[in-house]
Structures are given as C-alpha cells and as structure tokens.
Design an enzyme around this catalytic site. Structure first.
Site, PDB file in Angstrom:
ATOM      1  N   ARG A  15     -15.801 -13.419  -5.604  1.00 11.12           N
ATOM      2  CA  ARG A  15     -15.129 -14.479  -5.716  1.00 11.12           C
ATOM      3  C   ARG A  15     -15.698 -15.762  -6.036  1.00 11.12           C
ATOM      4  NH1 ARG A  15     -10.056 -13.645  -2.097  1.00 11.12           N
ATOM      5  NH2 ARG A  15     -11.581 -13.013  -0.862  1.00 11.12           N
ATOM      6  N   LYS A  75     -14.812 -17.794   0.972  1.00 10.55           N
ATOM      7  CA  LYS A  75     -14.636 -17.342   2.363  1.00 10.55           C
ATOM      8  C   LYS A  75     -15.071 -18.165   3.494  1.00 10.55           C
ATOM      9  CE  LYS A  75     -13.628 -13.381   3.218  1.00 10.55           C
ATOM     10  NZ  LYS A  75     -12.335 -13.069   3.355  1.00 10.55           N
ATOM     11  N   TYR A  94     -11.069 -20.693   2.683  1.00  7.88           N
ATOM     12  CA  TYR A  94     -10.259 -19.829   3.775  1.00  7.88           C
ATOM     13  C   TYR A  94     -11.053 -19.950   4.816  1.00  7.88           C
ATOM     14  CZ  TYR A  94      -7.374 -17.310   0.573  1.00  7.88           C
ATOM     15  OH  TYR A  94      -6.244 -16.946  -0.494  1.00  7.88           O
ATOM     16  N   HIS A  96      -9.661 -18.700   8.580  1.00  5.67           N
ATOM     17  CA  HIS A  96      -9.179 -17.909   9.624  1.00  5.67           C
ATOM     18  C   HIS A  96      -9.620 -18.196  11.098  1.00  5.67           C
ATOM     19  CE1 HIS A  96      -6.673 -15.685   6.829  1.00  5.67           C
ATOM     20  NE2 HIS A  96      -7.878 -15.749   5.871  1.00  5.67           N
ATOM     21  N   GLU A 118      -5.657 -21.295   4.352  1.00  6.57           N
ATOM     22  CA  GLU A 118      -4.307 -20.303   4.749  1.00  6.57           C
ATOM     23  C   GLU A 118      -3.461 -21.045   5.687  1.00  6.57           C
ATOM     24  OE1 GLU A 118      -7.389 -20.060   5.659  1.00  6.57           O
ATOM     25  OE2 GLU A 118      -7.721 -20.052   7.917  1.00  6.57           O
ATOM     26  N   ASP A 270      -6.481  -5.994   7.893  1.00  2.00           N
ATOM     27  CA  ASP A 270      -7.087  -7.595   8.331  1.00  2.00           C
ATOM     28  C   ASP A 270      -6.629  -8.115   9.704  1.00  2.00           C
ATOM     29  OD1 ASP A 270      -4.851  -8.147   7.012  1.00  2.00           O
ATOM     30  OD2 ASP A 270      -5.758 -10.011   6.110  1.00  2.00           O
TER      31      ASP A 270
HETATM   32  N1  LIG Z   1      -6.225  -5.895   3.369  1.00  2.78           N
HETATM   33  C1  LIG Z   1      -6.211  -7.004   2.399  1.00  2.78           C
HETATM   34  O1  LIG Z   1      -7.122  -7.183   1.617  1.00  2.78           O
HETATM   35  C2  LIG Z   1      -5.111  -8.031   2.689  1.00  2.78           C
HETATM   36  C3  LIG Z   1      -5.050  -8.797   1.528  1.00  2.78           C
HETATM   37  C4  LIG Z   1      -3.933  -9.879   1.586  1.00  2.78           C
HETATM   38  C5  LIG Z   1      -3.184  -9.711   2.722  1.00  2.78           C
HETATM   39  N2  LIG Z   1      -3.332  -8.900   3.714  1.00  2.78           N
HETATM   40  C6  LIG Z   1      -2.589  -8.628   4.929  1.00  2.78           C
HETATM   41  O2  LIG Z   1      -1.199  -8.032   4.514  1.00  2.78           O
HETATM   42  C7  LIG Z   1      -0.321  -8.317   5.408  1.00  2.78           C
HETATM   43  C8  LIG Z   1       1.042  -8.436   4.858  1.00  2.78           C
HETATM   44  O3  LIG Z   1       1.014  -9.998   4.282  1.00  2.78           O
HETATM   45  P1  LIG Z   1       2.193 -10.703   3.545  1.00  2.78           P
HETATM   46  O4  LIG Z   1       1.646 -11.592   2.820  1.00  2.78           O
HETATM   47  O5  LIG Z   1       2.853  -9.761   2.683  1.00  2.78           O
HETATM   48  O6  LIG Z   1       3.072 -11.367   4.812  1.00  2.78           O
HETATM   49  P2  LIG Z   1       4.535 -11.785   4.705  1.00  2.78           P
HETATM   50  O7  LIG Z   1       4.733 -12.407   5.825  1.00  2.78           O
HETATM   51  O8  LIG Z   1       4.786 -12.237   3.278  1.00  2.78           O
HETATM   52  O9  LIG Z   1       5.340 -10.408   5.050  1.00  2.78           O
HETATM   53  C9  LIG Z   1       5.576  -9.669   6.235  1.00  2.78           C
HETATM   54  C10 LIG Z   1       6.778  -8.853   6.178  1.00  2.78           C
HETATM   55  O10 LIG Z   1       6.865  -8.043   7.308  1.00  2.78           O
HETATM   56  C11 LIG Z   1       7.662  -7.770   7.932  1.00  2.78           C
HETATM   57  N3  LIG Z   1       7.678  -7.472   9.377  1.00  2.78           N
HETATM   58  C12 LIG Z   1       7.073  -7.988  10.736  1.00  2.78           C
HETATM   59  N4  LIG Z   1       7.234  -6.995  11.670  1.00  2.78           N
HETATM   60  C13 LIG Z   1       7.709  -5.983  11.238  1.00  2.78           C
HETATM   61  C14 LIG Z   1       8.209  -4.543  11.537  1.00  2.78           C
HETATM   62  N5  LIG Z   1       7.834  -4.361  12.881  1.00  2.78           N
HETATM   63  N6  LIG Z   1       8.634  -3.570  10.933  1.00  2.78           N
HETATM   64  C15 LIG Z   1       8.904  -3.795   9.502  1.00  2.78           C
HETATM   65  N7  LIG Z   1       8.645  -5.098   9.033  1.00  2.78           N
HETATM   66  C16 LIG Z   1       8.026  -6.007   9.844  1.00  2.78           C
HETATM   67  C17 LIG Z   1       8.232  -9.395   8.193  1.00  2.78           C
HETATM   68  O11 LIG Z   1       9.605  -9.375   8.279  1.00  2.78           O
HETATM   69  C18 LIG Z   1       7.832  -9.700   6.642  1.00  2.78           C
HETATM   70  O12 LIG Z   1       8.799  -9.463   5.710  1.00  2.78           O
HETATM   71  C19 LIG Z   1      -0.890  -9.190   6.272  1.00  2.78           C
HETATM   72  O13 LIG Z   1      -1.499  -8.579   7.494  1.00  2.78           O
HETATM   73  C20 LIG Z   1      -1.881  -9.841   5.531  1.00  2.78           C
HETATM   74  O14 LIG Z   1      -2.858 -10.278   6.164  1.00  2.78           O
HETATM   75  C21 LIG Z   1      -4.360  -7.853   3.608  1.00  2.78           C
END
Ligand SMILES: NC(=O)c1ccc[n+]([C@@H]2O[C@H](COP(=O)([O-])OP(=O)(O)OC[C@H]3O[C@@H](n4cnc5c(N)ncnc54)[C@H](O)[C@@H]3O)[C@@H](O)[C@H]2O)c1
Length: 371
Positions: A15, A75, A94, A96, A118, A270
């Site tokens: 990116r 990043k 970003y 973190h 973030e 992550d």
């Molecule tokens: N791998 C990647 O490339 C990548 C990219 C973007 C985001 N992410 C990750 O994805 C994850 C989700 O991000 P998001 O933006 O959707 O967050 P978000 O805060 O929008 O949503 C998280 C949801 O999880 C729910 N939750 C929390 N604990 C729970 C449990 N025990 N059981 C069920 N639900 C539960 C919350 O109520 C919330 O609705 C984060 O860890 C983020 O860092 C990873």
C-alpha cells in the site's frame, strides 16, 4: 507545508499513504509534495501519475525525509525509518504502539510528533481509520475461506452456495463488528447460510434489523460456540476486545467435533487470534491444517488487495491529511476532538494513556500540548 510520501518498506507491504487523487488535492492547496520514486507501484500508481497530480518524485530516501515537515506512511516506521525521524517531523501513519516497546522508545527518543491512524475516533464511537481495513479483511475472509473449502486446499470440497437440490454451506461469524458484518454480507451474497455470534445484544439487534432475518443472530455462549463448531463448514473469527488479546473461543479440543475439511478463518489473528490453534501466516503460505481443519490466519489480509486497500484507506485519511497540511498539527488537533486522540507521542513524551500504561510510562494529556 512540505509533505513526503515514502515507499513502504515493511515486508510484503504494497500500500501507499496517498493516491494521485490525494496528491492533486494537496498540490492544489499550494503544498509542496514529494513522493518517493516507486512508492505507488505496488498499488498500481506510477510516478508519472503523481507527477501529473502536481507532486515531485524524489529518488533519494534520505533527502525525502530530510526535507519534509509532514511524513505520510501506512505501516509503523521500521528501525531505519525511526532513525531518520527528527523533532521537526510530524508522522501520520498506523503505529499500534501498545504492542511494540522498542518502536515506542524509538519514537520517544526521536522527539518527533507521531499521530496514529488507529486511535482517531468519530462521533459514533468508532475508529474511522481502522474501519476501512476491517471492511477489506471481512470481505476477503469469505473469499479466502471459500477457496480453502476446495478439496485441493485440504477443504471438504464444498461450494458455498450449493447447487439446486444441494444445501448451501453453513458459515458462522464470531464477532459482528466491522469485520464480522462485512464477512457475513459477503457470505450471504454468495448464497451461504449465515449466522453471527456476538456478546453485544445491541449489536445483534442492529444486525437483525438490518438483515431482516436473512442472517441469523445468536448470543455468544459456550453452548452456541459448541453448536457452531459441530455444524459449520466455515467459521470466521472477528472478535475484538479493545486493547486486549483476543479470547480463545474455539479450543484445540473443539476441533475434534468439527467436520473434517471445515475451515477456520481467524481475522483476529493480529490480536493473537481467537482460535487456540491459530498462528500467524502470510499471503505466501496462508493456510495450514490441524486435526483435519484448514486454518487461514493471515495477519495482514488487506495487503493482498493493495489497490483497493490503498483507495479505501486514503479516502478515510485524506480529510485529516488536509487538516494537518493546511493548519499544522497543533491547530488541526486543537480544532477536532476526534483527531486529538490520534496523538501518541510528542517531543519525547507519550500522549496516549493506553500506550503509557502498556509500558509503565508517564503520559501527558494531549490537550495540554495543543493549547
Ligand atoms: N487480519 C487482518 O488483516 C485484519 C484486518 C483488519 C482487522 N483485523 C482484526 O479483526 C478483528 C475485528 O475487528 P473489527 O474492526 O471488526 O472490530 P469491532 O470492534 O468492530 O467488532 C468486534 C466485535 O466482537 C464482538 N465480541 C467481543 N468479544 C466477543 C466474544 N467473546 N464473542 C463474540 N463476540 C465478541 C464485539 O461485541 C464486537 O461486535 C480485530 O482483531 C482486528 O484487529 C484483522
């Protein structure tokens, strides 16, 4: 303002922090913009695209950083980039930091003003510069999971929508936030039978209302997780507890009750991952198999679709970039209470409480440095 856009140097990061469209906006307001040669290549933007938008192309990275007041990145800065930071620099990217002790120390020692994407907030309680990448990851999760369900990938050989006379696949999404809703929408669009589990009833109400029963919503309990493990062909992990490691919701033992060839996509990798058997993978080798269950755990999913991700990210960052460029960081952060929490480090001090807490450091109220 003299603004620099370096080429990203983190492994497999394609990116770029500004598109030619953003460059045109900045140049049109009279700012001096330097883009490192080749910075946009990975996202499909050529040096000529930036030049015709009014940017200078700079081949020498040291000159690029040396001349800049505002540095735009994607990043967190890598060690050689931290070494280039000076007190007169404002860095917008970003960061973190809570997971990165040595980076935090490096930024403190640099004396620079470091603003993180973030931790910027919005008036709906969201994180507007994280959301676009969560949207990308959520949508990709289904694409990746559908591919992993194919026989050649170790999957059960199931087509998500089925065919007439054959039932569709069952997809469960754990966590119905930005990632989870986008994953569920994609799975629904591809014809799967979709269930979302979440701990937040208000969130489940919103989803139920929005999808009018086309996506099932279930309150997340041990029983519900057990049922999901038994029944699902694909489970997508999308939970987030802000500032904490993800809880392990599917244990190794539970893999034993899953169908052979079913797929786990751990988007929350992550934050440590929400399945006990998850470990971070890369786009070069995205999956592995444990007890007959395919795991997809790429920690940087948006990197694979660098062009879409760059455009989505820069649509969200551009208004903040314009404010920094037009007003300077102090006035821009002073004028916008949602921009202010973006300030993480300034003049050798941590200005974001959670980062200071993570490393037992003193923190300074960001409001006190912009007034
Ligand atoms: N791998 C990647 O490339 C990548 C990219 C973007 C985001 N992410 C990750 O994805 C994850 C989700 O991000 P998001 O933006 O959707 O967050 P978000 O805060 O929008 O949503 C998280 C949801 O999880 C729910 N939750 C929390 N604990 C729970 C449990 N025990 N059981 C069920 N639900 C539960 C919350 O109520 C919330 O609705 C984060 O860890 C983020 O860092 C990873």
């Amino acid at each position: 303002m003299r603004i620099a856009v370096p080429k990203e140097i983190k492994n497999h990061e394609y990116r770029v922090a500004l598109t030619p469209t953003g460059a045109r906006e900045l140049a049109g307001r009279g700012h001096q913009l330097a883009v490192q040669a080749g910075a946009g290549e990975g996202a499909g933007f050529s040096d000529a695209d930036y030049q015709s938008a009014g940017a200078q192309i700079e081949a020498d990275v040291e000159t690029l950083w040396h001349n800049a007041q505002l540095i735009l990145k994607v990043k967190e800065p890598q060690p050689e980039e931290v070494a280039r930071l000076k007190p007169e620099h404002t860095l917008f990217t970003y960061l973190h930091l809570a997971a990165e002790a040595s980076l935090t120390q490096g930024l403190i020692e640099s004396g620079a003003t470091c603003i993180a994407y973030e931790t910027i907030t919005d008036n709906r309680g969201g994180l507007p510069l994280l959301a676009p990448m969560s949207t990308v990851a959520g949508r990709m999760a289904v694409q990746a999971g559908a591919h992993s369900l194919e026989k050649a990938q170790g999957g059960a050989g199931i087509l998500l929508p089925g065919v007439p006379g054959v039932a569709p696949a069952k997809v469960t999404v754990i966590g119905g936030g930005v990632v989870g809703e986008n994953a569920a929408r994609m799975a629904l669009g591809l014809g799967a039978e979709v269930t979302i589990l979440d701990k937040s009833l208000p969130r489940l109400e919103v989803l139920d209302d929005r999808y009018q029963g086309r996506i099932k919503t279930v309150y997340s309990t041990a029983d519900a997780l057990d049922h999901a493990a038994r029944e699902s062909d694909m489970i997508i992990g999308a939970v987030l507890i802000p500032g904490a490691a993800a809880p392990k919701l599917i244990t190794r033992e539970m893999l034993g009750i899953m169908k052979p060839g079913s797929v786990l996509v751990d988007v929350a990798i992550d934050q440590g991952g929400c399945f006990e058997t998850s470990r971070p993978t890369t786009h070069a080798e995205p999956t592995y198999i444990v007890d007959g269950v395919v795991h997809y755990c790429v920690a940087n999913m948006p990197g694979a679709v660098a062009r879409t991700s760059t455009q989505g990210l820069t649509n969200a960052t551009l208004p903040f970039v314009l404010a920094l460029a037009d007003k300077g960081w102090q006035q821009a952060l002073h004028d916008d209470p949602h921009f202010l929490p973006g300030l993480n480090v300034h003049a050798g001090q941590v200005t974001y409480q959670a980062v200071a807490n993570a490393f037992d450091l003193e923190s300074v109220d960001p409001a006190s440095v912009v007034n």
